[in-house]
Structure formats: structure tokens, C-alpha cells
Design a protein around this motif. Structure first.
Motif, PDB file in Angstrom:
ATOM      1  N   ALA A   5       0.838  -1.192   0.000  1.00 18.42           N
ATOM      2  CA  ALA A   5       0.000   0.000   0.000  1.00 18.42           C
ATOM      3  C   ALA A   5       0.875   1.244   0.000  1.00 18.42           C
ATOM      4  CB  ALA A   5      -0.918   0.009   1.222  1.00 18.42           C
ATOM      5  N   ILE A   6       0.370   2.302  -0.601  1.00 19.70           N
ATOM      6  CA  ILE A   6       1.011   3.618  -0.579  1.00 19.70           C
ATOM      7  C   ILE A   6       0.152   4.527   0.298  1.00 19.70           C
ATOM      8  CG2 ILE A   6       1.795   5.581  -1.940  1.00 19.70           C
ATOM      9  CD1 ILE A   6       3.322   3.028  -2.505  1.00 19.70           C
ATOM     10  N   ALA A   7       0.758   5.139   1.305  1.00 21.12           N
ATOM     11  CA  ALA A   7      -0.004   5.925   2.271  1.00 21.12           C
ATOM     12  C   ALA A   7       0.592   7.322   2.437  1.00 21.12           C
ATOM     13  CB  ALA A   7      -0.033   5.212   3.622  1.00 21.12           C
ATOM     14  N   ALA A   8      -0.271   8.339   2.484  1.00 22.05           N
ATOM     15  CA  ALA A   8       0.145   9.726   2.735  1.00 22.05           C
ATOM     16  C   ALA A   8       0.338   9.886   4.237  1.00 22.05           C
ATOM     17  CB  ALA A   8      -0.898  10.694   2.214  1.00 22.05           C
ATOM     18  N   THR A   9       1.599   9.943   4.654  1.00 21.89           N
ATOM     19  CA  THR A   9       1.961   9.855   6.072  1.00 21.89           C
ATOM     20  C   THR A   9       2.662  11.124   6.522  1.00 21.89           C
ATOM     21  OG1 THR A   9       2.264   7.468   5.750  1.00 21.89           O
ATOM     22  CG2 THR A   9       3.137   8.426   7.785  1.00 21.89           C
ATOM     23  N   LEU A  10       2.168  11.688   7.647  1.00 23.92           N
ATOM     24  CA  LEU A  10       2.736  12.918   8.194  1.00 23.92           C
ATOM     25  C   LEU A  10       3.793  12.591   9.249  1.00 23.92           C
ATOM     26  CD1 LEU A  10       2.321  16.084   8.172  1.00 23.92           C
ATOM     27  CD2 LEU A  10       1.022  15.728  10.284  1.00 23.92           C
ATOM     28  N   PHE A  11       4.968  13.203   9.115  1.00 28.42           N
ATOM     29  CA  PHE A  11       6.061  12.989  10.061  1.00 28.42           C
ATOM     30  C   PHE A  11       6.324  14.225  10.921  1.00 28.42           C
ATOM     31  CE2 PHE A  11       6.627   9.621   7.066  1.00 28.42           C
ATOM     32  CZ  PHE A  11       7.238   8.588   7.768  1.00 28.42           C
ATOM     33  N   ALA A  12       6.057  15.394  10.376  1.00 27.56           N
ATOM     34  CA  ALA A  12       6.319  16.659  11.072  1.00 27.56           C
ATOM     35  C   ALA A  12       5.576  17.753  10.304  1.00 27.56           C
ATOM     36  CB  ALA A  12       7.826  16.955  11.111  1.00 27.56           C
ATOM     37  N   PRO A  13       5.532  18.980  10.828  1.00 30.00           N
ATOM     38  CA  PRO A  13       4.857  20.042  10.086  1.00 30.00           C
ATOM     39  C   PRO A  13       5.354  20.157   8.651  1.00 30.00           C
ATOM     40  CG  PRO A  13       5.340  20.795  12.302  1.00 30.00           C
ATOM     41  CD  PRO A  13       6.023  19.461  12.152  1.00 30.00           C
ATOM     42  N   GLU A  14       4.406  20.083   7.707  1.00 29.13           N
ATOM     43  CA  GLU A  14       4.661  20.173   6.267  1.00 29.13           C
ATOM     44  C   GLU A  14       5.618  19.104   5.769  1.00 29.13           C
ATOM     45  OE1 GLU A  14       4.875  23.984   4.470  1.00 29.13           O
ATOM     46  OE2 GLU A  14       3.846  24.979   6.114  1.00 29.13           O
ATOM     47  N   ASP A  15       5.693  18.004   6.492  1.00 27.13           N
ATOM     48  CA  ASP A  15       6.507  16.851   6.075  1.00 27.13           C
ATOM     49  C   ASP A  15       5.572  15.671   5.850  1.00 27.13           C
ATOM     50  OD1 ASP A  15       8.401  14.947   5.545  1.00 27.13           O
ATOM     51  OD2 ASP A  15       9.284  14.933   7.557  1.00 27.13           O
ATOM     52  N   LEU A  16       4.873  15.720   4.720  1.00 22.08           N
ATOM     53  CA  LEU A  16       3.936  14.669   4.332  1.00 22.08           C
ATOM     54  C   LEU A  16       4.595  13.834   3.239  1.00 22.08           C
ATOM     55  CD1 LEU A  16       0.999  13.566   4.677  1.00 22.08           C
ATOM     56  CD2 LEU A  16       0.369  15.042   2.744  1.00 22.08           C
ATOM     57  N   ARG A  17       4.748  12.556   3.510  1.00 27.17           N
ATOM     58  CA  ARG A  17       5.450  11.682   2.573  1.00 27.17           C
ATOM     59  C   ARG A  17       4.549  10.536   2.122  1.00 27.17           C
ATOM     60  NH1 ARG A  17      10.617  10.394   6.493  1.00 27.17           N
ATOM     61  NH2 ARG A  17      10.734  12.483   7.477  1.00 27.17           N
ATOM     62  N   LEU A  18       4.824  10.052   0.901  1.00 25.89           N
ATOM     63  CA  LEU A  18       4.164   8.844   0.416  1.00 25.89           C
ATOM     64  C   LEU A  18       5.017   7.653   0.819  1.00 25.89           C
ATOM     65  CD1 LEU A  18       3.101  10.129  -3.092  1.00 25.89           C
ATOM     66  CD2 LEU A  18       1.637   9.749  -1.110  1.00 25.89           C
ATOM     67  N   VAL A  19       4.484   6.854   1.705  1.00 27.92           N
ATOM     68  CA  VAL A  19       5.232   5.749   2.299  1.00 27.92           C
ATOM     69  C   VAL A  19       4.638   4.428   1.823  1.00 27.92           C
ATOM     70  CG1 VAL A  19       5.852   4.604   4.454  1.00 27.92           C
ATOM     71  CG2 VAL A  19       5.836   7.104   4.327  1.00 27.92           C
ATOM     72  N   THR A  20       5.500   3.536   1.383  1.00 26.54           N
ATOM     73  CA  THR A  20       5.056   2.195   1.014  1.00 26.54           C
ATOM     74  C   THR A  20       5.016   1.331   2.268  1.00 26.54           C
ATOM     75  OG1 THR A  20       6.055   2.412  -1.178  1.00 26.54           O
ATOM     76  CG2 THR A  20       5.543   0.185  -0.426  1.00 26.54           C
ATOM     77  N   ARG A  21       3.899   0.664   2.481  1.00 22.25           N
ATOM     78  CA  ARG A  21       3.767  -0.148   3.693  1.00 22.25           C
ATOM     79  C   ARG A  21       3.116  -1.485   3.361  1.00 22.25           C
ATOM     80  NH1 ARG A  21      -1.250  -0.157   6.324  1.00 22.25           N
ATOM     81  NH2 ARG A  21      -2.875   0.920   5.143  1.00 22.25           N
ATOM     82  N   GLU A  22       3.321  -2.423   4.239  1.00 25.48           N
ATOM     83  CA  GLU A  22       2.723  -3.747   4.120  1.00 25.48           C
ATOM     84  C   GLU A  22       1.454  -3.776   4.967  1.00 25.48           C
ATOM     85  OE1 GLU A  22       1.280  -6.972   3.520  1.00 25.48           O
ATOM     86  OE2 GLU A  22       3.258  -6.940   2.557  1.00 25.48           O
ATOM     87  N   PRO A  23       0.270  -3.958   4.347  1.00 22.97           N
ATOM     88  CA  PRO A  23      -0.965  -3.940   5.142  1.00 22.97           C
ATOM     89  C   PRO A  23      -1.049  -5.067   6.172  1.00 22.97           C
ATOM     90  CG  PRO A  23      -1.426  -3.670   2.802  1.00 22.97           C
ATOM     91  CD  PRO A  23       0.009  -4.072   2.911  1.00 22.97           C
ATOM     92  N   GLY A  24      -0.331  -6.157   5.935  1.00 25.20           N
ATOM     93  CA  GLY A  24      -0.371  -7.261   6.891  1.00 25.20           C
ATOM     94  C   GLY A  24      -1.587  -8.159   6.685  1.00 25.20           C
ATOM     95  N   THR A  25      -1.728  -9.123   7.558  1.00 25.44           N
ATOM     96  CA  THR A  25      -2.823 -10.084   7.477  1.00 25.44           C
ATOM     97  C   THR A  25      -4.122  -9.434   7.945  1.00 25.44           C
ATOM     98  OG1 THR A  25      -1.294 -11.908   7.905  1.00 25.44           O
ATOM     99  CG2 THR A  25      -3.634 -12.337   8.254  1.00 25.44           C
ATOM    100  N   LEU A  26      -5.172  -9.654   7.210  1.00 25.22           N
ATOM    101  CA  LEU A  26      -6.476  -9.094   7.571  1.00 25.22           C
ATOM    102  C   LEU A  26      -6.998  -9.807   8.812  1.00 25.22           C
ATOM    103  CD1 LEU A  26      -8.779  -7.153   6.849  1.00 25.22           C
ATOM    104  CD2 LEU A  26      -9.736  -8.964   5.400  1.00 25.22           C
ATOM    105  N   ALA A  27      -7.328  -9.037   9.826  1.00 36.17           N
ATOM    106  CA  ALA A  27      -7.778  -9.597  11.096  1.00 36.17           C
ATOM    107  C   ALA A  27      -9.213 -10.103  10.998  1.00 36.17           C
ATOM    108  CB  ALA A  27      -7.672  -8.550  12.199  1.00 36.17           C
ATOM    109  N   PRO A  28      -9.576 -11.086  11.803  1.00 31.84           N
ATOM    110  CA  PRO A  28     -10.969 -11.533  11.842  1.00 31.84           C
ATOM    111  C   PRO A  28     -11.898 -10.369  12.174  1.00 31.84           C
ATOM    112  CG  PRO A  28      -9.551 -13.045  13.064  1.00 31.84           C
ATOM    113  CD  PRO A  28      -8.714 -11.851  12.727  1.00 31.84           C
ATOM    114  N   GLY A  29     -13.060 -10.365  11.549  1.00 33.94           N
ATOM    115  CA  GLY A  29     -14.035  -9.328  11.824  1.00 33.94           C
ATOM    116  C   GLY A  29     -13.745  -7.999  11.162  1.00 33.94           C
TER     117      GLY A  29
END
Length: 349
Positions: A5-29
Motif C-alpha cells: 500500500a502507498i499511504a500519505a503519512t505525516l512525520f512533522a509540520p509540512e513533512d507529508l510523505r508517500l510511504v510504502t507499507r505492508e498492510p499485513g494479514t487481515l484480522a478476523p471481523g
């Protein structure tokens, strides 16, 4: 699912980055969604500029976004009523359903609430500006496949407006003034008109949003950028019965309190600065005003979806720009420019 997944992630003021992440296993429910669209909200912009909104401070990387819609791509075990391929509007609230406030029917005041894209709790609840994200089935309200994802995403701000109007009480035949002509102000204007407000005055410090408000049906649009302390009744169209403070500024709140008639009502919607702020409290006392808070929404979310699907409130009118999720940082900068934009929506591509 092993998709990244690609996620718009905030690290600090005006520091918004597109971060690649692993969504992981889908939890029950739980269900997994592919991002359809997401509206950039005023609180998102506060986070972007200051890494905080009101009293909520970002202390760890935070995926922004709580006005979102998407398509279900997978369902976990013990999930009924939802299937891959369903389009949904996503309620960003996860209420516990068991605390005193939830049992009272005031789920928005849930003592154990988690809210997408918010720093109100630590660890923060991550938001929906991600190409893949997970939600509970209760958060997902199915919408027709013919409804644009962008319309479905704007059920959340419409729900905020509907809840605020409900908090104001009976406003049929009332003169309503709204202090702040951003998206929430405009939606509150539409919700107030639907509730029977007779005369609507929009107040702001910028010409472009005021012109937009007029195009959506405001009876009067008043520019107070010159710093006028009192809102003239003649310019407003008569005494103001109900004032909605939406700008999220102490000046806006003071203006709303001063402008409303004796015995009137002031409703606070905007997220004010954290800590103590100056308030003309003597005016609240001497004019015997009702000063009411309004926080997010409860069952109004379903109502908002229903109104959008039925075409009773056209949220598309507010959208002035759409940008793909991969251009989120630039889209945020565009959303900050009130001379160019009212509502900026992120899309899947």
C-alpha cells in the motif's frame, strides 16, 4: 493479500510523505478496502501545517484522512453483509457501543472512541489516505456502484454539518449566520437551509469563499477582513438568531457571540486552538446566550449517505479540484490556498 500500500503519512509540520507499507494479514471481523476517494479536511490541513489540531498533537507518523470511500477487496472471518466489490462510504468513527455515552445515544462522545487519521489517542489511529486500508464492518455503509467515490467520501463532512444543525435546535424560520465559508461552513449552510432556516448570512475574511457561498444560495455574504468588531444587522439582513462558529479562531468565536441577538444561540463547530483562548463571556451572560458545542457526529452519518445517494444534497458542487493520492503533498498545498480551492479530493488515480 500481499499487495503493498502507498499511504500519505505525516512525520512533522509540512513533512507529508508517500510511504510504502505492508498492510499485513487481515484480522478476523475486519474488511480491507481499496482507496476510492478522500476529501482533504480542515483538520487534515491543521495537522499538515502544525502537526497538531487543537489539543491533538502528532507524536508518531500518522496516515491522514478521515473523509474516505472505497471498494471492499477482502473480508475477514465473521463478517456478514459485505462482499468484495461492494462500494462503501467509510465512517471514520469506531465507537465502543458500551460506555455510558454510547448507551445514551451520543456515540460521538464515546469514552473509548478511535477516529481515523486522528492523534487524539496514542498510538494514533491511522487514516484512510492509503491505497489499501482496513475498517470494521460497522464503519462501512454501502452505496450504489453508480455513485462517484468522491461523493461517497463527503458523507463525513456532511454528517458533521447535520449534527451541528441538530445541536442548534429548531431553526425553521430563523436567521442563521455562519462564521467561516470553508467546506464545513458551506455544508452547514446547506443543512441549515434543509432544516428550514429562512435567511442565511455567510461571514468570512476572504472574497473567493464568500462568492462561492453566494453561488450556493447564501442570502448575504459579508467580508469582515477589515476587522469590523460588530456585524451590522442591516448588512446581515436583520437580527441573527443562530450563529455557527466554523472558522476555528478566537476572533470568529468573539464575532459570533457579539453578532447574535439577545437570547440567541451560538454553536461551536470549528476546532479552536489548543489551550485557553479569550472569549467575551460577559456578552454570553448579559445576552443570555446558549453556547453549544458540537463534536463530529453520531447517527447523522447514515443520514448523510442517504441524502447524498438520493441527490437531496449535491456535495459535488463543493469539489473544486481532484488529485491522485500519489500527489497528496501537492494536493495539500493546493487545499491551503483558499483563493483557488474550496474542497480538494484525492482519488485513486
Amino acid at each position: 493479500m500481499n499487495d503493498m500500500a502507498i499511504a500519505a503519512t505525516l512525520f512533522a509540520p509540512e513533512d507529508l510523505r508517500l510511504v510504502t507499507r505492508e498492510p499485513g494479514t487481515l484480522a478476523p471481523g475486519m474488511v480491507r478496502l481499496r482507496f476510492g476517494a478522500g476529501g482533504i479536511c480542515g483538520s487534515d490541513l491543521h495537522y499538515f501545517r502544525h502537526a497538531r489540531t487543537g489539543d491533538y498533537v502528532v507524536t508518531e507518523p500518522l496516515i491522514l484522512g478521515h473523509e474516505v470511500s472505497g471498494e471492499i477487496v477482502a473480508v475477514g472471518t465473521d463478517v456478514d453483509g459485505l462482499s468484495p466489490g461492494d462500494r462503501v462510504s467509510v465512517n471514520p468513527s469506531r465507537w465502543c457501543g458500551t460506555c455510558v455515552r454510547c448507551r445514551e445515544g451520543r456515540q460521538n462522545l464515546c469514552e473509548n472512541i478511535y477516529f481515523m487519521g486522528s492523534a487524539s489517542k496514542t498510538p494514533h489511529m491511522q487514516g484512510g489516505f492509503s491505497s489499501l486500508f482496513d475498517a470494521t464492518p460497522d464503519q462501512c455503509v454501502k452505496v450504489p456502484s453508480s455513485l462517484p467515490f468522491s461523493s461517497a467520501a463527503l458523507a463525513e463532512p456532511l454528517a458533521v454539518a447535520l449534527h451541528a444543525v441538530a445541536r442548534a435546535g429548531a431553526i425553521r424560520g430563523a436567521h442563521v449566520a455562519l462564521f467561516g465559508a470553508g467546506p464545513i461552513g458551506l455544508l452547514t449552510m446547506l443543512a441549515a437551509r434543509r432544516a428550514g432556516a429562512d435567511h442565511i448570512t455567510m461571514v468570512d475574511i476572504a472574497a473567493a469563499p464568500l462568492a462561492f457561498a453566494r453561488s450556493l444560495g447564501a442570502d448575504a455574504a459579508i467580508d469582515v477582513s477589515a476587522g469590523t468588531a460588530e456585524l451590522d444587522d442591516a448588512a446581515a439582513g436583520g437580527p441573527i438568531d443562530v450563529a455557527f462558529e466554523i472558522s476555528g479562531t478566537s476572533a470568529g468565536l468573539a464575532s459570533a457571540i457579539r453578532a447574535v441577538r439577545r437570547g440567541g444561540t451560538v454553536v461551536l463547530i470549528g476546532n479552536l486552538p489548543g489551550g485557553d483562548i479569550p472569549v467575551p463571556a460577559n456578552a454570553v451572560m448579559a445576552k443570555e446566550l446558549d453556547l453549544r458545542g458540537t463534536f463530529r457526529f453520531g447517527t447523522e452519518f447514515q443520514t448523510a449517505v442517504d441524502l447524498i445517494v438520493a441527490g437531496e444534497i449535491d456535495v459535488q458542487k463543493l469539489i473544486t479540484a481532484q488529485r491522485p493520492l500519489r500527489e497528496a503533498p501537492d494536493a495539500f498545498r493546493l487545499a491551503l490556498d483558499r483563493s483557488q480551492s474550496v474542497k480538494v479530493v484525492l482519488t485513486a488515480d
